[in-house]
Design an enzyme around this catalytic site. Structure first.
Site, PDB file in Angstrom:
ATOM      1  N   LYS A 137      83.373  87.317 118.043  1.00 57.75           N
ATOM      2  CA  LYS A 137      83.470  86.530 116.813  1.00 57.75           C
ATOM      3  C   LYS A 137      82.231  86.654 115.935  1.00 57.75           C
ATOM      4  CE  LYS A 137      82.047  82.707 117.363  1.00 57.75           C
ATOM      5  NZ  LYS A 137      80.663  82.172 117.412  1.00 57.75           N
TER       6      LYS A 137
ATOM      7  N   LYS B 255      83.970  90.672 127.423  1.00 66.04           N
ATOM      8  CA  LYS B 255      84.192  89.439 126.664  1.00 66.04           C
ATOM      9  C   LYS B 255      84.806  88.357 127.554  1.00 66.04           C
ATOM     10  CE  LYS B 255      84.587  86.844 122.974  1.00 66.04           C
ATOM     11  NZ  LYS B 255      83.396  86.261 122.346  1.00 66.04           N
TER      12      LYS B 255
ATOM     13  N   GLY C 281      82.373  78.874 120.431  1.00 67.50           N
ATOM     14  CA  GLY C 281      83.285  78.211 121.361  1.00 67.50           C
ATOM     15  C   GLY C 281      82.690  76.949 121.944  1.00 67.50           C
ATOM     16  N   ASN C 282      81.385  76.973 122.238  1.00 66.98           N
ATOM     17  CA  ASN C 282      80.731  75.792 122.801  1.00 66.98           C
ATOM     18  C   ASN C 282      80.534  74.688 121.771  1.00 66.98           C
ATOM     19  OD1 ASN C 282      80.563  76.998 125.296  1.00 66.98           O
ATOM     20  ND2 ASN C 282      78.510  77.800 124.969  1.00 66.98           N
TER      21      ASN C 282
ATOM     22  N   LYS D 129      74.812  86.604 119.181  1.00 63.43           N
ATOM     23  CA  LYS D 129      74.527  85.900 117.930  1.00 63.43           C
ATOM     24  C   LYS D 129      73.309  86.501 117.238  1.00 63.43           C
ATOM     25  CE  LYS D 129      76.544  81.442 119.128  1.00 63.43           C
ATOM     26  NZ  LYS D 129      77.442  82.074 120.102  1.00 63.43           N
TER      27      LYS D 129
END
Length: 303
Positions: A207, A123, A9-10, A265
């Site tokens: 994600k 989230k 998103g970033n 991540k």
């Protein structure tokens, strides 16, 4: 080489930017240039992306309607997957001078209805607020909120992805040389009923977790998790901060990292990298090709 690339998103929208169509298109164009470099280097691509800010904005817009007229999160996930996929698809086609076919696929992802995440929302979605404003908004809309850096945001359930029913379609597109944009925002969350039918459920899937499951299911050679920092750091945010160039999956999972940003991540990357010769790269969107070539980012690999 088949590479699954997850755009954070970033990477698509900076924290200080408003969610205008113009900003999102500009960022999609920037992302497309980096992705085109990878494609021109001869790699097959499957692209995923985040949708936290966008799905949160849709939820806010929905509050203007009567409670029974507001769309559930699975439908809003489908809307944002289509919107963001459209922007990336168009800008990537343009960046590649229409030499490669590109397709966006609305992707259902099955979750377990008994996942404990439904009882513990984590989230982040939507815009950031100061704490006082976040508490007022949360009370008015009956939201759960949590701290995200120096700000506060809405949090929703984030169950683990179990299966990607649309995997066969993705394989078919890859077989014909198509670059596939799919599983946006972690995919559209669905559950399987007793009769085998699928139905949507209120959640936003992580994600990165879906990207790792997708890469594994496709037999990808590499998984790239791209964001706005150039890798995983020891002592991040301190004067002694140092980028880690290489990690084993075991070393990666042992790191103490921020739960709302880098930790998902690294967890997803380590999960994928445990299998055979495949590896995960984490770093800046602009460094995508350099990460693949081992010149930038953090690589998680078994050996």
């Amino acid at each position: 080489m088949l590479v699954v690339i997850a755009l954070g998103g970033n990477a698509l929208l900076r924290r200080d930017q408003s969610l205008t169509a113009e900003n999102q298109r500009d960022n999609a164009r920037t992302a497309a240039r980096a992705l085109a470099e990878v494609a021109r280097a001869g790699h097959d691509l499957v692209i995923t992306h985040g949708n936290g800010p966008q799905v949160g904005l849709l939820a806010l817009q929905g509050m203007a309607y009567k409670p029974d007229e507001t769309y559930p999160l699975d439908m809003m996930g489908a809307e944002t997957e289509g919107m963001i996929g459209y922007l990336i698809e168009q800008e990537l086609e343009n960046a590649l001078n229409h030499d490669r076919t590109v397709a966006s696929l609305l992707t259902q992802v099955r979750v377990d209805p008994d996942d404990p995440a439904f009882a513990s929302p984590t989230k982040f979605v939507g815009p950031v607020y100061d704490r006082d404003e976040a508490e007022r908004v949360a009370e008015r809309h009956k939201w759960s909120i949590a701290q995200d850096g120096e700000k506060w945001r809405r949090v929703v359930p984030s169950p683990a992805p179990v299966e990607i029913p649309d995997l066969k379609v993705i394989r078919l597109l890859l077989l014909h040389g198509t670059i596939v944009i799919c599983a946006g925002g972690g995919g559209i969350p669905v559950i399987e009923n007793a009769d085998g039918a699928l139905t949507g459920i209120e959640a936003v899937i992580d994600k990165d977790a879906t990207s790792a499951l997708l890469a594994e299911g496709l037999g990808a050679d590499a998984l790239l998790l791209l964001t706005d920092v150039d890798g995983v750091y020891k002592g991040f945010g301190t004067d002694a901060a140092e980028r880690i160039a290489q990690l084993t999956p075991q070393e990666a999972t042992a790191l103490d990292l921020p739960a709302g940003s880098m930790a998902p991540k690294v967890t997803a990357g380590a999960q994928f990298a445990r299998g055979g010769q495949r590896w995960t790269g984490i770093g800046k969107l602009s460094d995508a090709l350099a990460i693949i070539e081992g010149r930038s980012g953090t690589r998680i690999a078994a050996s």
